[in-house]
Design an enzyme around this catalytic site. Structure first.
Site, PDB file in Angstrom:
ATOM      1  N   ASN A 168       0.743  -1.138   0.228  1.00 22.28           N
ATOM      2  CA  ASN A 168      -0.021  -0.106   0.097  1.00 22.28           C
ATOM      3  C   ASN A 168       0.915   1.290   0.127  1.00 22.28           C
ATOM      4  O   ASN A 168       0.567   2.171  -0.615  1.00 22.28           O
ATOM      5  CB  ASN A 168      -0.963  -0.044   1.211  1.00 22.28           C
ATOM      6  CG  ASN A 168      -2.126  -0.859   0.757  1.00 22.28           C
ATOM      7  OD1 ASN A 168      -3.110  -0.402   0.023  1.00 22.28           O
ATOM      8  ND2 ASN A 168      -2.295  -2.104   1.469  1.00 22.28           N
TER       9      ASN A 168
ATOM     10  N   ILE B 214      -2.056  -0.741  17.613  1.00 22.27           N
ATOM     11  CA  ILE B 214      -2.989   0.274  18.027  1.00 22.27           C
ATOM     12  C   ILE B 214      -2.046   1.493  18.609  1.00 22.27           C
ATOM     13  O   ILE B 214      -1.224   1.517  19.483  1.00 22.27           O
ATOM     14  CB  ILE B 214      -3.866  -0.324  19.019  1.00 22.27           C
ATOM     15  CG1 ILE B 214      -4.490  -1.597  18.382  1.00 22.27           C
ATOM     16  CG2 ILE B 214      -4.974   0.909  19.253  1.00 22.27           C
ATOM     17  CD1 ILE B 214      -5.691  -1.324  17.379  1.00 22.27           C
TER      18      ILE B 214
ATOM     19  N   HIS C 155      -8.153  -0.718   5.680  1.00 20.06           N
ATOM     20  CA  HIS C 155      -8.500  -2.080   6.324  1.00 20.06           C
ATOM     21  C   HIS C 155      -8.918  -3.135   5.156  1.00 20.06           C
ATOM     22  O   HIS C 155      -9.932  -2.680   4.384  1.00 20.06           O
ATOM     23  CB  HIS C 155      -9.711  -1.759   7.485  1.00 20.06           C
ATOM     24  CG  HIS C 155     -10.078  -3.019   8.048  1.00 20.06           C
ATOM     25  ND1 HIS C 155      -9.288  -3.395   9.246  1.00 20.06           N
ATOM     26  CD2 HIS C 155     -11.046  -3.852   7.944  1.00 20.06           C
ATOM     27  CE1 HIS C 155      -9.834  -4.552   9.669  1.00 20.06           C
ATOM     28  NE2 HIS C 155     -10.821  -4.762   8.917  1.00 20.06           N
TER      29      HIS C 155
ATOM     30  N   ALA D  66      -7.690  -3.863  -4.531  1.00 20.03           N
ATOM     31  CA  ALA D  66      -8.594  -2.810  -4.288  1.00 20.03           C
ATOM     32  C   ALA D  66      -8.139  -1.622  -3.552  1.00 20.03           C
ATOM     33  O   ALA D  66      -8.347  -0.668  -3.785  1.00 20.03           O
ATOM     34  CB  ALA D  66      -9.979  -3.468  -3.828  1.00 20.03           C
TER      35      ALA D  66
HETATM   36  C1  GAR Z   1      -3.404  -4.477   3.889  1.00 17.68           C
HETATM   37  O1  GAR Z   1      -4.193  -5.415   3.455  1.00 17.68           O
HETATM   38  C2  GAR Z   1      -3.827  -3.794   5.252  1.00 17.68           C
HETATM   39  O2  GAR Z   1      -5.313  -3.316   4.779  1.00 17.68           O
HETATM   40  C3  GAR Z   1      -4.001  -4.523   6.262  1.00 17.68           C
HETATM   41  O3  GAR Z   1      -2.585  -5.158   6.247  1.00 17.68           O
HETATM   42  C4  GAR Z   1      -2.049  -5.336   4.876  1.00 17.68           C
HETATM   43  C5  GAR Z   1      -0.775  -4.616   4.641  1.00 17.68           C
HETATM   44  O4  GAR Z   1      -0.234  -4.810   3.400  1.00 17.68           O
HETATM   45  N1  GAR Z   1      -4.225  -3.816   7.267  1.00 17.68           N
HETATM   46  C6  GAR Z   1      -4.870  -4.394   8.565  1.00 17.68           C
HETATM   47  O5  GAR Z   1      -5.395  -5.432   8.338  1.00 17.68           O
HETATM   48  C7  GAR Z   1      -5.339  -3.462   9.636  1.00 17.68           C
HETATM   49  N2  GAR Z   1      -6.167  -3.810  10.389  1.00 17.68           N
HETATM   50  P1  GAR Z   1       0.935  -4.157   2.947  1.00 17.68           P
HETATM   51  O6  GAR Z   1       1.874  -3.917   4.151  1.00 17.68           O
HETATM   52  O7  GAR Z   1       1.348  -4.661   1.555  1.00 17.68           O
HETATM   53  O8  GAR Z   1       0.452  -2.672   2.535  1.00 17.68           O
END
Ligand code: GAR
Length: 206
Positions: A16, A91, A108, A177
């Site tokens: 992300n 958190i 999320h 998404a």
């Molecule tokens: C993402 O899917 C994000 O939504 C989730 O962790 C992943 C991180 O991926 N976050 C949560 O679950 C927050 N409660 P990334 O490190 O490849 O961006």
């Protein structure tokens, strides 16, 4: 007026973060990528993009308030306008949330308010969705308030849950998404086009 100064908080892969960097560089200024884990691959991504990084380990502080205070000092020093949580798995103490009212966003990997709350992170979210039998999941970008995963929703997108999905295949579809939604939410914020009314976010037409 200068560009919006953005800090991104990460704990893991940082896909992300990458989506934000790829879509918004030049439109906002990425002033800090902060990780709570020194081995987060997201730090490598930040380095390649030339964005300053910092590591603040939860384990190095006596309690959550002290950990959060260290983070608050960093973002204050960097004159951060917006904090983007991008897979950040701690958190935050309310002291940071109160210092940045409606200026912290989170992505999320489900359709909030379902499948959220404390402990609902990453793979566990997708496992819970699959166990529930839900036919639709998705991604939510929202403002962070003191109540975990309950802040005003900025953007959502649905994705189908397929019969033979595993947590990994579902996560991949949801991530795609998220990679669309998160840059769009930050772009709208930077353009001053998000108006929060109670728990609802109105998007002002461009
Ligand atoms: C993402 O899917 C994000 O939504 C989730 O962790 C992943 C991180 O991926 N976050 C949560 O679950 C927050 N409660 P990334 O490190 O490849 O961006």
């Amino acid at each position: 007026m200068g560009l919006l100064r953005v800090a991104v908080f990460v704990s893991g892969n940082g896909s992300n973060l990458q989506a934000l960097l790829d879509n918004l560089t030049g439109m906002v200024e990425f002033v800090l990528v902060l990780a709570n884990k020194p081995d987060a691959y997201a730090l490598v991504r930040a380095g390649k993009a030339g964005v300053p990084t910092a590591v603040v380990r939860y384990e190095d502080y006596p309690h959550r308030a002290a950990f959060t205070r260290a983070i608050l000092d960093l973002v204050t020093e960097k004159k951060v306008d917006l904090i983007c949580l991008a897979g950040f798995n701690r958190i935050l103490d309310p002291l940071l949330i109160e210092a940045f009212p409606l200026r912290i966003m989170n992505t999320h990997p489900a359709l909030l308010p379902a499948f959220g709350g404390e402990g609902m992170f990453g793979r566990r979210v997708h496992e819970a969705v699959l166990a529930s039998g839900a036919k639709i999941s998705g991604a939510t970008v929202h403002f962070v308030t003191a109540e975990t995963d309950r802040g005003p929703i900025i953007l959502q997108a649905a994705v189908p849950v397929l019969d033979d999905d595993t947590p990994e295949t579902l996560a991949g579809r949801v991530l795609a998404a998220e990679h669309r939604l998160y840059p769009e939410a930050v772009r709208l914020f930077a353009a001053g086009r998000l108006r929060v009314e109670g728990n609802r976010v109105r998007i002002i037409p461009g």
